[in-house]
Scaffold this motif. Structure first.
Motif, PDB file in Angstrom:
ATOM      1  N   GLN A   6      -1.576 -11.580   3.920  1.00 31.31           N
ATOM      2  CA  GLN A   6      -2.958 -11.791   4.352  1.00 31.31           C
ATOM      3  C   GLN A   6      -3.929 -11.270   3.289  1.00 31.31           C
ATOM      4  OE1 GLN A   6      -3.987 -10.802   8.325  1.00 31.31           O
ATOM      5  NE2 GLN A   6      -5.705 -12.158   8.033  1.00 31.31           N
ATOM      6  N   TYR A   7      -3.559 -10.157   2.674  1.00 20.67           N
ATOM      7  CA  TYR A   7      -4.420  -9.561   1.663  1.00 20.67           C
ATOM      8  C   TYR A   7      -4.607 -10.509   0.482  1.00 20.67           C
ATOM      9  CZ  TYR A   7      -6.559  -6.197  -1.310  1.00 20.67           C
ATOM     10  OH  TYR A   7      -7.462  -5.570  -2.114  1.00 20.67           O
ATOM     11  N   LEU A   8      -3.510 -11.155   0.058  1.00 22.81           N
ATOM     12  CA  LEU A   8      -3.573 -12.012  -1.122  1.00 22.81           C
ATOM     13  C   LEU A   8      -4.278 -13.341  -0.845  1.00 22.81           C
ATOM     14  CD1 LEU A   8      -0.043 -11.241  -2.604  1.00 22.81           C
ATOM     15  CD2 LEU A   8      -2.257 -10.686  -3.621  1.00 22.81           C
ATOM     16  N   HIS A  42      -0.642  -6.834  -7.715  1.00 22.25           N
ATOM     17  CA  HIS A  42      -1.012  -7.926  -8.632  1.00 22.25           C
ATOM     18  C   HIS A  42      -2.054  -7.452  -9.642  1.00 22.25           C
ATOM     19  CE1 HIS A  42      -3.888  -7.916  -5.426  1.00 22.25           C
ATOM     20  NE2 HIS A  42      -4.614  -8.886  -5.958  1.00 22.25           N
ATOM     21  N   LEU A  43      -2.910  -6.492  -9.221  1.00 19.03           N
ATOM     22  CA  LEU A  43      -3.934  -5.992 -10.147  1.00 19.03           C
ATOM     23  C   LEU A  43      -3.376  -4.880 -11.033  1.00 19.03           C
ATOM     24  CD1 LEU A  43      -6.954  -6.119  -7.689  1.00 19.03           C
ATOM     25  CD2 LEU A  43      -6.391  -7.720  -9.527  1.00 19.03           C
ATOM     26  N   THR A  44      -2.397  -4.142 -10.521  1.00 19.58           N
ATOM     27  CA  THR A  44      -1.743  -3.120 -11.358  1.00 19.58           C
ATOM     28  C   THR A  44      -1.173  -3.781 -12.608  1.00 19.58           C
ATOM     29  OG1 THR A  44      -1.034  -2.153  -9.255  1.00 19.58           O
ATOM     30  CG2 THR A  44      -0.184  -1.144 -11.260  1.00 19.58           C
ATOM     31  N   LEU A  59       0.570   3.883  -6.670  1.00 14.92           N
ATOM     32  CA  LEU A  59       0.841   4.621  -5.437  1.00 14.92           C
ATOM     33  C   LEU A  59       0.172   3.882  -4.284  1.00 14.92           C
ATOM     34  CD1 LEU A  59       1.579   7.817  -4.579  1.00 14.92           C
ATOM     35  CD2 LEU A  59      -0.879   7.850  -4.271  1.00 14.92           C
ATOM     36  N   ASP A  60       0.846   3.838  -3.142  1.00 18.82           N
ATOM     37  CA  ASP A  60       0.207   3.261  -1.951  1.00 18.82           C
ATOM     38  C   ASP A  60       0.866   3.890  -0.726  1.00 18.82           C
ATOM     39  OD1 ASP A  60      -1.650   0.500  -1.561  1.00 18.82           O
ATOM     40  OD2 ASP A  60      -0.522   1.144   0.221  1.00 18.82           O
ATOM     41  N   SER A  61       0.088   4.007   0.354  1.00 20.64           N
ATOM     42  CA  SER A  61       0.632   4.637   1.567  1.00 20.64           C
ATOM     43  C   SER A  61       1.321   3.630   2.474  1.00 20.64           C
ATOM     44  CB  SER A  61      -0.494   5.348   2.325  1.00 20.64           C
ATOM     45  OG  SER A  61      -1.503   4.427   2.642  1.00 20.64           O
ATOM     46  N   ALA A  80       0.225   9.166  -0.151  1.00 20.60           N
ATOM     47  CA  ALA A  80      -1.204   9.123   0.162  1.00 20.60           C
ATOM     48  C   ALA A  80      -2.004   9.682  -1.011  1.00 20.60           C
ATOM     49  CB  ALA A  80      -1.479   9.966   1.412  1.00 20.60           C
ATOM     50  N   VAL A  81      -3.156   9.098  -1.246  1.00 18.89           N
ATOM     51  CA  VAL A  81      -3.998   9.594  -2.351  1.00 18.89           C
ATOM     52  C   VAL A  81      -4.370  11.058  -2.122  1.00 18.89           C
ATOM     53  CG1 VAL A  81      -4.958   7.326  -2.929  1.00 18.89           C
ATOM     54  CG2 VAL A  81      -6.165   8.782  -1.307  1.00 18.89           C
ATOM     55  N   GLN A  82      -4.430  11.466  -0.854  1.00 19.29           N
ATOM     56  CA  GLN A  82      -4.794  12.852  -0.539  1.00 19.29           C
ATOM     57  C   GLN A  82      -3.793  13.842  -1.125  1.00 19.29           C
ATOM     58  OE1 GLN A  82      -4.774  10.265   1.536  1.00 19.29           O
ATOM     59  NE2 GLN A  82      -6.138  10.509   3.274  1.00 19.29           N
TER      60      GLN A  82
HETATM   61  C1  LIG Z   1      -8.112  -3.012   0.260  1.00 22.45           C
HETATM   62  S1  LIG Z   1      -6.515  -2.593  -0.339  1.00 22.45           S
HETATM   63  C2  LIG Z   1      -6.797  -2.433  -2.113  1.00 22.45           C
HETATM   64  C3  LIG Z   1      -5.571  -2.736  -2.926  1.00 22.45           C
HETATM   65  C4  LIG Z   1      -5.782  -2.769  -4.443  1.00 22.45           C
HETATM   66  N1  LIG Z   1      -6.282  -1.515  -4.946  1.00 22.45           N
HETATM   67  C5  LIG Z   1      -6.727  -3.898  -4.808  1.00 22.45           C
HETATM   68  O1  LIG Z   1      -7.790  -3.615  -5.370  1.00 22.45           O
HETATM   69  O2  LIG Z   1      -6.397  -5.068  -4.556  1.00 22.45           O
HETATM   70  C6  LIG Z   1      -6.382  -0.932   0.169  1.00 22.45           C
HETATM   71  C7  LIG Z   1      -5.014  -0.357  -0.130  1.00 22.45           C
HETATM   72  O3  LIG Z   1      -5.139   1.052  -0.005  1.00 22.45           O
HETATM   73  C8  LIG Z   1      -3.985   1.544   0.638  1.00 22.45           C
HETATM   74  N2  LIG Z   1      -4.356   2.824   1.237  1.00 22.45           N
HETATM   75  C9  LIG Z   1      -5.191   3.038   2.276  1.00 22.45           C
HETATM   76  N3  LIG Z   1      -5.318   4.354   2.507  1.00 22.45           N
HETATM   77  C10 LIG Z   1      -4.538   4.976   1.581  1.00 22.45           C
HETATM   78  C11 LIG Z   1      -4.250   6.333   1.302  1.00 22.45           C
HETATM   79  N4  LIG Z   1      -4.803   7.323   2.020  1.00 22.45           N
HETATM   80  N5  LIG Z   1      -3.411   6.618   0.287  1.00 22.45           N
HETATM   81  C12 LIG Z   1      -2.849   5.639  -0.441  1.00 22.45           C
HETATM   82  N6  LIG Z   1      -3.090   4.327  -0.229  1.00 22.45           N
HETATM   83  C13 LIG Z   1      -3.928   3.998   0.774  1.00 22.45           C
HETATM   84  C14 LIG Z   1      -3.600   0.462   1.620  1.00 22.45           C
HETATM   85  O4  LIG Z   1      -2.251   0.548   2.000  1.00 22.45           O
HETATM   86  C15 LIG Z   1      -3.926  -0.791   0.820  1.00 22.45           C
HETATM   87  O5  LIG Z   1      -2.819  -1.250   0.090  1.00 22.45           O
END
Ligand SMILES: C[S@@+](CC[C@H](N)C(=O)[O-])C[C@H]1O[C@@H](n2cnc3c(N)ncnc32)[C@H](O)[C@@H]1O
Length: 254
Positions: A6-8, A42-44, A59-61, A80-82
């Motif tokens: 859905q995101y793509l 895809h952007l990485t 990294l992604d959660s 998590a980015v945190q």
């Molecule tokens: C709107 S997408 C953006 C993806 C990519 N950065 C882009 O620009 O296409 C948000 C992404 O952030 C991730 N995300 C949300 N909260 C996060 C967190 N606390 N730590 C790591 N990733 C997180 C989600 O799983 C999702 O893949």
């Protein structure tokens, strides 16, 4: 859960701010580049193309997003980015369309700026459309009696805190960065029947989808659909225009 497919679907609209952000990063030969909240990766891959000599990590959660990124050959980890901290050779950090999900992110930005090596670049972009008609419509439906308890408890009715460009400039400059911050409203051309519903289903409605079962989700989106149709009318040629404000900040550690 984040759904990579859905995101793509809206890939072009979502990629453009990433490249606008990338254009303001002046790094020439970074050692290590990190994409925080990488999504399906895809952007990485574009980061690896821009800096072929760098180690590019992500990294992604979301386990699904990490799996999709790995399928593209991205060195992605679940986290998590945190909990993330830069290493001594982290010269570029990109965090695109993620931090609006992390209310405490100004404190994280301060921490990362402190920890990054001198000369490193930190680049972020956040959607800043929380007062837009699409979000007002979601809140209007979520505040109805039948949804209020469950969605309110899940935090869906709480405002998402993003700063304006000057707010990010203050945070990053006070933490030792030379800052470039700005905002852009992209006018996105969508097509199809009620395409704004499809757009928000992959973004703002994600926490709603997580809380509701399939039948409730169908009912919630059925109640939302007419509000979005009115707020974003379809033109005679089939176009629906969706204005979308985004805030950007790039800082180089001094
Ligand atoms: C709107 S997408 C953006 C993806 C990519 N950065 C882009 O620009 O296409 C948000 C992404 O952030 C991730 N995300 C949300 N909260 C996060 C967190 N606390 N730590 C790591 N990733 C997180 C989600 O799983 C999702 O893949």
């Amino acid at each position: 859960m984040w759904d990579p497919q859905q995101y793509l679907t809206f890939g072009d609209h979502r990629s453009r701010p990433f490249f606008d952000l990338l254009a303001r990063i002046g790094a020439t030969e970074p050692r290590s580049v990190v994409d925080l909240g990488c999504g399906p990766g895809h952007l990485t891959s574009a980061l690896a193309q821009r800096w072929p000599g760098a180690r590019v990590q992500a990294l992604d959660s979301s386990p699904d997003m990490v799996a999709a990124a790995r399928e593209r050959g991205v060195e992605a980890s679940l986290g998590a980015v945190q909990d993330w901290e830069p290493g001594g050779d982290t010269d570029v950090v990109v965090c695109n369309a993620v931090l609006h999900w992390v209310p405490e992110h100004p404190a994280l930005l301060r921490q990362w700026m402190r920890q990054l090596p001198t000369g490193a670049w930190l680049a972020i972009q956040v959607p800043a459309n929380f007062d837009a008609p699409s979000h007002r419509a979601i809140h209007q439906v979520a505040a109805r009696g039948e949804w209020l308890d469950r969605l309110g408890q899940a935090g869906i009715l709480e405002p998402q805190a993003v700063l304006d460009p000057a707010g990010y400039a203050d945070v990053l400059a006070a933490s030792g960065g030379a800052v470039d911050a700005w905002e852009t409203t992209y006018l996105q051309r969508l097509s199809g029947d009620n395409p704004v519903l499809g757009w928000v289903a992959g973004t703002a409605l994600r926490p709603v989808r997580d809380v509701l079962d399939d039948a409730e989700w169908r009912e919630f989106t059925a109640q939302l659909a007419p509000l979005l149709r009115t707020a974003y009318p379809r033109r005679a040629d089939g176009t629906t225009w969706l204005p979308f404000r985004r805030v950007f900040a790039v800082a180089q550690k001094q």
